[in-house]
Write a protein that holds these residues in place. Structure first.
Motif, PDB file in Angstrom:
ATOM      1  N   GLY A  43       0.797  -1.214   0.000  1.00  0.00           N
ATOM      2  CA  GLY A  43       0.000   0.000   0.000  1.00  0.00           C
ATOM      3  C   GLY A  43       0.827   1.260   0.000  1.00  0.00           C
ATOM      4  O   GLY A  43       0.283   2.344   0.061  1.00  0.00           O
ATOM      5  N   ALA A  44       2.142   1.150  -0.059  1.00  0.00           N
ATOM      6  CA  ALA A  44       3.011   2.323  -0.048  1.00  0.00           C
ATOM      7  C   ALA A  44       2.934   3.025  -1.399  1.00  0.00           C
ATOM      8  O   ALA A  44       2.847   2.390  -2.441  1.00  0.00           O
ATOM      9  CB  ALA A  44       4.446   1.908   0.255  1.00  0.00           C
ATOM     10  N   TRP A  45       2.971   4.354  -1.367  1.00  0.00           N
ATOM     11  CA  TRP A  45       2.941   5.132  -2.597  1.00  0.00           C
ATOM     12  C   TRP A  45       4.358   5.573  -2.956  1.00  0.00           C
ATOM     13  O   TRP A  45       5.263   5.543  -2.136  1.00  0.00           O
ATOM     14  CB  TRP A  45       1.984   6.309  -2.497  1.00  0.00           C
ATOM     15  N   LEU A  46       4.531   5.977  -4.196  1.00  0.00           N
ATOM     16  CA  LEU A  46       5.837   6.325  -4.748  1.00  0.00           C
ATOM     17  C   LEU A  46       5.978   7.837  -4.861  1.00  0.00           C
ATOM     18  O   LEU A  46       5.237   8.463  -5.619  1.00  0.00           O
ATOM     19  CB  LEU A  46       5.990   5.685  -6.133  1.00  0.00           C
ATOM     20  N   PRO A  47       6.915   8.445  -4.116  1.00  0.00           N
ATOM     21  CA  PRO A  47       7.091   9.897  -4.224  1.00  0.00           C
ATOM     22  C   PRO A  47       7.840  10.270  -5.508  1.00  0.00           C
ATOM     23  O   PRO A  47       8.552   9.445  -6.089  1.00  0.00           O
ATOM     24  CB  PRO A  47       7.925  10.246  -2.990  1.00  0.00           C
ATOM     25  N   ALA A  48       7.677  11.520  -5.941  1.00  0.00           N
ATOM     26  CA  ALA A  48       8.389  12.021  -7.118  1.00  0.00           C
ATOM     27  C   ALA A  48       9.867  12.181  -6.778  1.00  0.00           C
ATOM     28  O   ALA A  48      10.217  12.608  -5.666  1.00  0.00           O
ATOM     29  CB  ALA A  48       7.804  13.361  -7.547  1.00  0.00           C
ATOM     30  N   ALA A  49      10.746  11.834  -7.716  1.00  0.00           N
ATOM     31  CA  ALA A  49      12.181  11.874  -7.442  1.00  0.00           C
ATOM     32  C   ALA A  49      12.970  12.125  -8.717  1.00  0.00           C
ATOM     33  O   ALA A  49      12.502  11.852  -9.826  1.00  0.00           O
ATOM     34  CB  ALA A  49      12.637  10.569  -6.807  1.00  0.00           C
ATOM     35  N   ASP A  50      14.185  12.663  -8.525  1.00  0.00           N
ATOM     36  CA  ASP A  50      15.160  12.833  -9.609  1.00  0.00           C
ATOM     37  C   ASP A  50      16.446  12.153  -9.188  1.00  0.00           C
ATOM     38  O   ASP A  50      16.864  12.259  -8.034  1.00  0.00           O
ATOM     39  CB  ASP A  50      15.458  14.318  -9.854  1.00  0.00           C
ATOM     40  N   VAL A  51      17.088  11.456 -10.134  1.00  0.00           N
ATOM     41  CA  VAL A  51      18.391  10.842  -9.894  1.00  0.00           C
ATOM     42  C   VAL A  51      19.344  11.430 -10.915  1.00  0.00           C
ATOM     43  O   VAL A  51      19.078  11.396 -12.112  1.00  0.00           O
ATOM     44  CB  VAL A  51      18.334   9.306 -10.042  1.00  0.00           C
ATOM     45  N   SER A  52      20.457  11.991 -10.427  1.00  0.00           N
ATOM     46  CA  SER A  52      21.444  12.563 -11.336  1.00  0.00           C
ATOM     47  C   SER A  52      22.826  12.031 -10.969  1.00  0.00           C
ATOM     48  O   SER A  52      23.044  11.521  -9.875  1.00  0.00           O
ATOM     49  CB  SER A  52      21.407  14.090 -11.296  1.00  0.00           C
TER      50      SER A  52
END
Length: 153
Positions: A43-52
């Motif tokens: 039930g966990a949601w996925l937060p917005a993210a950037d990987v650089s």
């Protein structure tokens, strides 16, 4: 022939031309949430993210507005960076009419390529953004080797 005009003493409601789109968006979001919370997931949601990636490190920035640092866990499992935590629901007075912000458990996973130094990983939370810097392992640096002319006899 003119039609009679009906006058009412009540105030007319405000016309909201995009109300239908708002309702569709809410239903779509609810559908996506039910799919994310499907069996097999917790039930966990996925937060917005950037990987650089820079020359020296991998940088992961995750949007977590309203989250306190004690509510976030950052772990390395081999080459996989795992960030878990919880956005807690704020206690409010009155009746909540609409919610568009997510609450509850979240989880973000990313597999980082290459070698890095797990003991030097740094994580900081400021202005609702969790920034994780994973320094790369020292590798041989690129250097140019000049070819000299040899004298042959």
């Amino acid at each position: 022939m003119a039609l009679p005009v009906r006058r009412t003493s009540t105030t007319p409601t405000t016309w909201r031309p995009y109300r239908g789109f708002e309702d569709i968006y809410s239903e779509f979001d609810r559908l996506v949430q039910s799919l994310v919370s499907a069996p097999g997931g917790d039930g966990a949601w996925l937060p917005a993210a950037d990987v650089s990636e820079t020359d020296a490190a991998y940088i992961v920035e995750i949007e977590l507005p309203g989250v306190h640092r004690e509510d976030v866990d950052v772990e390395l499992d081999g080459n996989e960076l795992v960030v878990t935590g919880e956005v807690k629901e704020k206690k409010r007075e009155g009746l909540l009419r609409r919610r568009t912000r997510r609450v509850g458990n979240f989880e973000y996973r990313v597999t980082l390529p290459g070698d890095f130094r797990p003991d030097d990983v740094e994580a900081s939370l400021a202005h609702g953004v969790l920034t994780i810097q994973v320094p790369k392992a020292q590798t041989t640096k690129h250097s140019k080797i000049e070819v000299s002319e040899s004298s042959s006899k």
